[in-house]
Every structure is written in C-alpha cells, then in structure tokens.
Design a protein around this motif. Sequence first.
Motif, mmCIF file in Angstrom:
data_model
loop_
_atom_site.group_PDB
_atom_site.id
_atom_site.type_symbol
_atom_site.label_atom_id
_atom_site.label_comp_id
_atom_site.label_asym_id
_atom_site.label_seq_id
_atom_site.Cartn_x
_atom_site.Cartn_y
_atom_site.Cartn_z
ATOM 1 N N ILE A 66 16.020 18.873 12.961
ATOM 2 C CA ILE A 66 14.761 18.223 13.097
ATOM 3 C C ILE A 66 14.142 17.363 11.771
ATOM 4 O O ILE A 66 13.155 16.827 11.590
ATOM 5 C CB ILE A 66 13.578 19.324 13.130
ATOM 6 C CG1 ILE A 66 13.619 20.457 11.956
ATOM 7 C CG2 ILE A 66 13.738 20.244 14.619
ATOM 8 C CD1 ILE A 66 12.589 21.409 11.953
ATOM 9 N N MET A 67 14.992 17.396 10.631
ATOM 10 C CA MET A 67 14.808 16.513 9.707
ATOM 11 C C MET A 67 16.148 16.202 9.033
ATOM 12 O O MET A 67 17.437 16.938 9.101
ATOM 13 C CB MET A 67 14.020 17.352 8.384
ATOM 14 C CG MET A 67 12.768 17.690 8.553
ATOM 15 S SD MET A 67 12.255 18.809 7.148
ATOM 16 C CE MET A 67 11.890 17.467 5.741
ATOM 17 N N PRO A 68 16.134 14.875 8.207
ATOM 18 C CA PRO A 68 17.649 14.494 7.729
ATOM 19 C C PRO A 68 17.586 15.033 6.385
ATOM 20 O O PRO A 68 16.550 15.479 5.675
ATOM 21 C CB PRO A 68 17.313 13.058 7.518
ATOM 22 C CG PRO A 68 15.645 12.812 7.683
ATOM 23 C CD PRO A 68 15.033 13.674 8.359
ATOM 24 N N GLY A 69 18.713 15.431 5.898
ATOM 25 C CA GLY A 69 18.988 15.712 4.370
ATOM 26 C C GLY A 69 18.787 14.762 3.644
ATOM 27 O O GLY A 69 18.655 13.480 3.958
ATOM 28 N N GLY A 70 18.614 14.886 2.233
ATOM 29 C CA GLY A 70 18.411 13.821 1.387
ATOM 30 C C GLY A 70 17.517 14.297 0.175
ATOM 31 O O GLY A 70 17.721 15.417 -0.244
ATOM 32 N N MET A 71 16.487 13.253 -0.184
ATOM 33 C CA MET A 71 15.752 13.688 -1.140
ATOM 34 C C MET A 71 14.812 15.090 -0.893
ATOM 35 O O MET A 71 14.284 15.638 -1.810
ATOM 36 C CB MET A 71 14.425 12.694 -1.492
ATOM 37 C CG MET A 71 15.365 11.156 -1.556
ATOM 38 S SD MET A 71 15.963 11.104 -3.693
ATOM 39 C CE MET A 71 14.402 10.796 -4.224
ATOM 40 N N VAL B 225 23.044 15.292 7.097
ATOM 41 C CA VAL B 225 22.159 14.930 8.379
ATOM 42 C C VAL B 225 21.512 13.606 8.230
ATOM 43 O O VAL B 225 20.548 13.563 7.347
ATOM 44 C CB VAL B 225 21.208 16.148 8.572
ATOM 45 C CG1 VAL B 225 20.536 15.699 9.886
ATOM 46 C CG2 VAL B 225 21.952 17.459 8.950
ATOM 47 N N ALA B 226 21.965 12.702 8.816
ATOM 48 C CA ALA B 226 21.573 11.156 8.609
ATOM 49 C C ALA B 226 20.311 11.316 9.421
ATOM 50 O O ALA B 226 19.873 12.138 10.501
ATOM 51 C CB ALA B 226 22.445 10.334 9.341
ATOM 52 N N SER B 227 19.309 10.324 9.172
ATOM 53 C CA SER B 227 18.228 10.191 10.179
ATOM 54 C C SER B 227 18.674 9.399 11.261
ATOM 55 O O SER B 227 19.223 8.511 11.100
ATOM 56 C CB SER B 227 16.679 9.765 9.499
ATOM 57 O OG SER B 227 16.856 8.377 9.205
#
Length: 268
Positions: free
Chosen positions: A116-121, A147-149
């Motif tokens: 349900i959300m991309p990884g990252g910041m 996890v890419a958006s």
Amino acid sequence: MNILKPFGRITAMVALVFAAISCNTTDNSEPELELIPVNSVTVDGYTVSLEVEKEIETGANYLYWKVEQDGKIITPQSITVNPMMDMGDMMHSTPYTQPETAEEDDRYFKNMAVFIMPGGMMGSWTINFEIMTQTDEVISGEMPIDVASSWKLTSVQDDNDNVYFITWYAPQKPVVGNNDLTFLVHTRESMMNFPVVENLEMEVYPYMDMGGGSGHSTNFTNPVTAGDGFYNGDINYSMSGTWTTSVELIVENDTLPEVVFEYSVQAE
Ligand SMILES: [Cu+2]
C-alpha cells in the motif's frame, strides 16, 4: 549402392523422432516461470530466497519463496510471512496472503502481497518469515525488500474514516483490444490487519483525453464481485496512448469519492 537405402530410412526416422521431441517441448503450454532474485537470507544453515516475476511495486505482487540447505532445494512443511513497514514513529503491515506450494513450480512457495506504500524516504519494508522444516525445525528471520511506487494502487475513505485500498490487478500491461479488467479491494481493520472487501458495487469509466476539450471512452463491462476481494470485468481499448479510468465504490448505498487510475495503453 543398395546398401545406402536402409541408412536413408533410418535418417528419416531419426528426423521424425526429433521433430516429435521438439514439438513436445514447444507445444508445452505451461508458461515458463521467469523469476528475478530479490534477496536471500541465511539462517542456521538454511538459505531463504525471495524471487519475483517483476520488480516489487505498490499494488499486487506474487512472491516466490525457495529454501535451500547445502545448495539443495528443500520442501518445508510451511512458510509463514508477515510484511512490515517501519515508518520510524509507527509500523504497519499491508494486505497479503500466506505462502502455499506454487502450482507452476513445486520447488517454490508462493503468496500475494498488495503493497500500500512504496519504500524510501517514508520508511522501509521487511518481510518477516518463519519456516517449519520436515523435521519440525523452525527457522525465522527477516528479509528487507524494496517496494517501488506504481500507478496500480490507490485508496479512498468513506464518511466514517474507513479506508478502501483499490488495486488495479489486471491488465498489468494494458494493450489495444480486449483486456480482462480486474480490481482487488481491501480495507484496514488495524495497522496489522487488512481484510478483503467483497460484494461492493463498483462503477468504472475509461476515458481518453484527445486534447482541446475532446475525448472518448471505449467498450467495457463494469467489474462485478468474484470473491476474495476480486472484481472482474473487461475493457476493450480502441487506441493506444494515455488513458484514465475512474472508479467509484458503492458501499451500502453510499457512493464514495471517485478515484482515478492513469496509465498508458500499448499498441500490442
Ligand atoms: Cu507506510
């Protein structure tokens, strides 16, 4: 000179046998699994590997799990997973199923996760796993993943702050002509529990903006509930290019605000 004749016949038979063999291999309709390695973790001498068909992204993903000991693939009794996003001040999970033996290839266990959300910041994703071997040994560990958006997941809230996650499940790669149109819908009971939502009504509308205030739709059938949170319809794109598809959920006679998927349709 007659001596060559039987050889000729043998050659012909050999050619036939080869034709039959190559026919068999090319006729095999099972689609070959082509997996990309994501990550692997070694715990207590067992190497647990995660592989995927495409880069992990927001929306639906199939995850393939393989367990090896001394370089040999072993078949565990069970694999249990729990995806978790660490957002610093809070943790949450996502909709997912538990792995079962993959029908396509029994060396793998397979499950679905809808990120349900991309990884990252904002935070990072980890999949916690627990594996029970045939000898009742329990191996547990965690597998960090990216996890890419993507454009394939959106969400909407009703007046009571219930959230609905709408996943564009199919077509993964929209093409001109007819496509199966499938959505998945989940809600959030808690930060750890995201059950499927069945028996909603859904109204979709595909649209292509042609610029200058003109545009058009295309033939489609509205998705209807198919169980397990899936909604199945069809969409027949008349043109390649950028399309939008709006989706409205109707929950107990209450029409929720429209959400819009925007994506590109290939010429095939
Ligand atoms: Cu998050």
